[in-house]
Design a protein around this motif. Structure first.
Motif, short mmCIF file in Angstrom:
data_model
loop_
_atom_site.label_atom_id
_atom_site.label_comp_id
_atom_site.label_asym_id
_atom_site.label_seq_id
_atom_site.Cartn_x
_atom_site.Cartn_y
_atom_site.Cartn_z
N UNK A 1 4.32 -8.79 -0.20
CA UNK A 1 4.99 -7.48 -0.26
C UNK A 1 4.12 -6.39 0.37
N UNK A 2 2.79 -6.46 0.10
CA UNK A 2 1.86 -5.46 0.64
C UNK A 2 1.74 -5.62 2.16
N UNK A 3 1.52 -6.86 2.64
CA UNK A 3 1.30 -7.10 4.08
C UNK A 3 2.53 -6.72 4.90
N UNK A 4 3.74 -6.99 4.37
CA UNK A 4 4.97 -6.69 5.13
C UNK A 4 5.13 -5.18 5.37
N UNK A 5 4.50 -4.35 4.51
CA UNK A 5 4.59 -2.89 4.70
C UNK A 5 3.92 -2.47 6.02
N UNK A 6 2.88 -3.27 6.44
CA UNK A 6 2.13 -2.89 7.66
C UNK A 6 2.88 -3.23 8.94
N UNK A 7 4.10 -3.83 8.82
CA UNK A 7 4.95 -4.01 10.02
C UNK A 7 5.48 -2.65 10.48
N UNK A 8 5.58 -1.70 9.53
CA UNK A 8 6.17 -0.39 9.85
C UNK A 8 5.16 0.75 9.74
N UNK A 9 3.89 0.46 9.45
CA UNK A 9 2.89 1.54 9.32
C UNK A 9 1.51 0.99 9.69
N UNK A 10 0.68 1.81 10.34
CA UNK A 10 -0.68 1.37 10.71
C UNK A 10 -1.66 1.57 9.56
N UNK A 11 -1.42 2.62 8.78
CA UNK A 11 -2.39 2.97 7.73
C UNK A 11 -1.62 3.40 6.48
N UNK A 12 -2.02 2.89 5.33
CA UNK A 12 -1.33 3.25 4.08
C UNK A 12 -2.38 3.52 2.99
N UNK A 13 -2.10 4.51 2.17
CA UNK A 13 -3.02 4.79 1.05
C UNK A 13 -2.65 3.90 -0.14
N UNK A 14 -3.56 3.79 -1.06
CA UNK A 14 -3.31 2.97 -2.27
C UNK A 14 -2.05 3.45 -2.98
#
Length: 732
Positions: free
Chosen positions: A566-579
């Motif tokens: 679930x966490x890794x799939x978020x990086x398909x649409x964003x380069x950088x994410x905060x906690x």
């Protein structure tokens, strides 16, 4: 012919009157007396024994038996007094040789005299109740030789001196000793006992008292026991060579008392070499020697057993309460097993597999294993470790040995239901992640648990295996009815029966859209084929395989948990994410999310993400981005979650609470069973009976039993007696 056979033959004296010479008796006796002198002087070859026998026969016949008998006594006594003088005159070592020679001569003479006086022996002596010739000869030898004032004490001191010399390493003439001791025995057991055995035992006690004192001051325990064993064997050998067989028990008792019984406690507790040191250093030979020597004395084995038990309990207590050792549960259990193996070997090799020692070992283990409330959890973790990876490449026989050892520790647990709780959780994780090394080993352990605790204990565990098999069939049916799904993401669902599997607090996270749609299709299929059922997704227990392409085009297949996916799939649409953004998007519980991010950003070789700032722990202000420089020599990369192998304190409390809740109906069921059969019972007996019935599962707390009784009274299962408030009645 038959009448003739029945007649008894009798030889009768002549009927005609025989005229006897008035000096007949003296003349005849003189002939016989001369013959006795000749026999003693070794001149018997010229005698006519037939004539002498007839003379003796006639004397008895003519009623001169008394003269013959008293003359014999006088003549033999005179000769023995002469013999006594020659024995007394013998010097040094010749004393015993002379005594032995004269004894042999006397015996030969006695044999000839008895032959001559056979008629007197058969008729006159029984009628007058006098002592038979042979016995008379022995008694006269005893009184005139052995009990002679100049020989008696000298004989004793010479014999004791020879024994002492042999004990101090000198070689003595054992044949001569045997002959002299046999002479004393031939003269009657009282002669042997009074003239030799009693003083011999007293002197021996004194000798061994002094020697044991000397040895115990200068030897360590092992050497002392060797010396004691040698001395004991020497005494047994001495008896076989030249003492009376009956003396063996008496002399060994002396050695045992002086060398073992009197120093037992000092030997066992001897500094740097006593029993504890022998146990620590696995000195099987010394331990076996101690066991064999101590078993010969009163309270010997109980002394060894008590010291072994207290040492074992002490070391066991250290083992289960040492904070350092508790950090690694697998190591903790391995140490327990090593300790058990060590003592099993000692009892097998040194203590003759003594049942009382086995019982002491078992009670000691039961005592200290239950001092640590986490023992059930740790034993389950040990099993988990072995069944996950520890048994790879191990033969079936060795697997069985390991499982049997685990079962042996399991038997010592008082809280078997706590073990069951943890075992069920660990088994669930193994089955769902496909991490079990061998289904056969898993089933073998369940069979062992079933044998030990009954069907109830394992029915849910068996249900878990059934669910796994049913789920495979369900998935085949799902894909058969949805052929269009073969191109997209693949879904594998395990459908678990709520009652069989460990209950999990169900917090469903937000799945990626592709997966969410697939899950919905499966829900529709499953509920369409099974009526009256509900499905709730346990995303915290799932895994996923995802394909990833990193910075320089390197491709990898990542094996991750559902949360990590679930966490890794978020990086398909964003380069950088905060906690906080990740937490908001996935709705994964904070503790699980931190562990999940930690395993992907902080573990070397598995760091598919990078975080700022770089640190080992995850903070709420951290930022995450894909690690473009990630490389691995493997195409498939498994990213495990940083697991808390042992439960955290809150989890532990929660498990304990669940166990306590599960115990309540079991206690109530036991109370009802007992009261149903007994109808009326007092409080203390109910407590005792319930504890006994449930001890194969857990140790019931009397306070909890009391609460359950109150609850049953409220629900009209039981009532208190009107006169005696401690008495309960069963209400049908």
């Amino acid at each position: 012919m038959s009448n003739q056979k029945k007649r008894n033959f009798q030889i009768e004296a002549f009927k005609h009157r025989v005229v006897v010479d008035p000096k007949y008796a003296d003349k005849t006796w003189n002939i016989l007396e001369h013959a006795i002198h000749e026999i003693y002087n070794h001149n018997a070859s010229g005698l006519s024994f037939e004539e002498l026998y007839r003379n003796a026969y006639n004397m008895v016949l003519h009623k001169f038996g008394e003269k013959l008998y008293s003359g014999l006594v006088t003549t033999m006594t005179a000769h023995l007094k002469e013999i006594s003088k020659s024995i007394e005159a013998a010097q040094g070592d010749l004393f015993l040789e002379e005594l032995n020679r004269k004894w042999n001569d006397h015996n030969k003479a006695l044999q000839m005299i008895r032959d001559i006086l056979m008629y007197m022996d058969r008729t006159y002596i029984p009628n007058t109740r006098k002592t038979p010739v042979h016995e008379l000869g022995l008694n006269l030898w005893r009184d005139n030789i052995i009990h002679s004032s100049k020989i008696q004490s000298r004989l004793l001191s010479t014999l004791l001196e020879l024994v002492h010399r042999e004990r101090t390493g000198e070689v003595i003439d054992r044949g001569l000793m045997r002959n002299i001791i046999k002479m004393l025995m031939d003269l009657g057991s009282s002669v042997y006992q009074e003239d030799f055995e009693k003083p011999f035992l007293e002197v021996s006690a004194e000798f061994y008292k002094g020697e044991s004192q000397k040895f115990i001051e200068c030897c360590d325990c092992g050497d002392y026991l060797k010396k004691a064993e040698i001395r004991l064997n020497e005494e047994i050998e001495r008896v076989t060579h030249y003492l009376d067989v009956k003396s063996e028990a008496k002399i060994t008792n002396v050695v045992e008392k002086e060398m073992i019984a009197n120093h037992m406690m000092r030997l066992v507790h001897m500094e740097n070499s006593g029993l504890v040191n022998m146990l620590l250093d696995d000195k099987y030979e010394d331990l076996g020697r101690m066991y064999n020597l101590f078993r010969r004395v009163a309270n010997g084995l109980s002394t060894i057993r008590d010291v072994m038990t207290s040492h074992l309990r002490e070391t066991g207590k250290e083992l289960v309460t040492d904070a350092e050792r508790l950090k690694d549960p697998v190591e903790f259990v391995q140490r327990l097993l090593d300790e058990k193996d060590k003592y099993d070997n000692i009892i097998g090799q040194a203590f003759s597999n003594d049942k009382t020692f086995q019982n002491a070992l078992n009670s000691s283990f039961e005592y200290f294993i239950n001092l640590n409330p986490r023992s059930p959890e740790f034993i389950s973790l040990f099993v988990d470790d072995k069944l996950r990876k520890g048994l790879k490449g191990v033969s079936e026989e060795d697997v069985e040995i390991i499982l049997d050892k685990v079962m042996m520790l399991f038997r010592y647990l008082q809280e078997k239901d706590v073990f069951e709780k943890y075992y069920k959780q660990h088994l669930a994780k193994r089955l769902l992640s496909g991490k079990t090394v061998s289904d056969d080993a898993e089933r073998s352990l369940i069979v062992k648990l079933k044998t030990e605790c009954g069907y109830q204990f394992t029915s849910k565990l068996e249900g878990m295996f059934t669910d796994m098999k049913t789920s495979q069939d369900t998935m085949q049916g799902f894909y058969a009815s949805h052929p269009e799904l073969t191109d997209g993401p693949t879904l594998v669902v395990q459908v678990l029966t709520t009652g069989s599997w460990p209950t999990q607090t169900c917090i469903t996270c937000n799945l990626p859209a592709e997966m969410s749609a697939l899950c919905e299709k499966f829900r529709s299929y499953y509920l369409g084929t099974h009526t009256g059922r509900r499905l709730s997704w346990q995303t915290n227990m799932g895994t996923a395989d995802i394909k990833a392409i990193f910075g320089k085009g390197q491709k990898h297949e990542l094996n991750v948990s559902t949360y990590q996916m679930c966490v890794l799939m978020l990086f398909n649409n964003a380069d950088r994410l905060s906690y906080r953004e990740i937490e908001q998007a996935t709705e994964i519980p904070a503790s699980d999310l931190k562990r999940c991010l930690q395993s992907m950003a902080c573990v070397k070789g598995k760091n598919v993400l990078r975080k700022e700032p770089m640190s080992k722990d995850i903070g709420e202000d951290d930022a995450f981005f894909v690690n473009d420089k990630f490389t691995s020599k493997f195409y498939k990369v498994k990213i495990g979650t940083v697991v808390a192998q042992k439960e955290s304190e809150p989890e532990k409390q929660e498990t304990r609470q669940r166990v306590e809740e599960d115990r309540k109906p079991q206690i109530e069921a036991a109370i009802v069973r007992i009261m149903k059969s007994r109808r009326v019972l007092d409080h203390n007996n109910i407590i005792a009976e319930v504890t006994k019935q449930l001890q194969s599962r857990f140790l019931a707390n009397p306070t909890e039993i009391k609460k359950r009784i109150e609850s049953l009274i409220e629900r009209d299962f039981l009532e208190r007696d009107n006169n005696d408030r401690k008495l309960y009645r069963y209400l049908a």
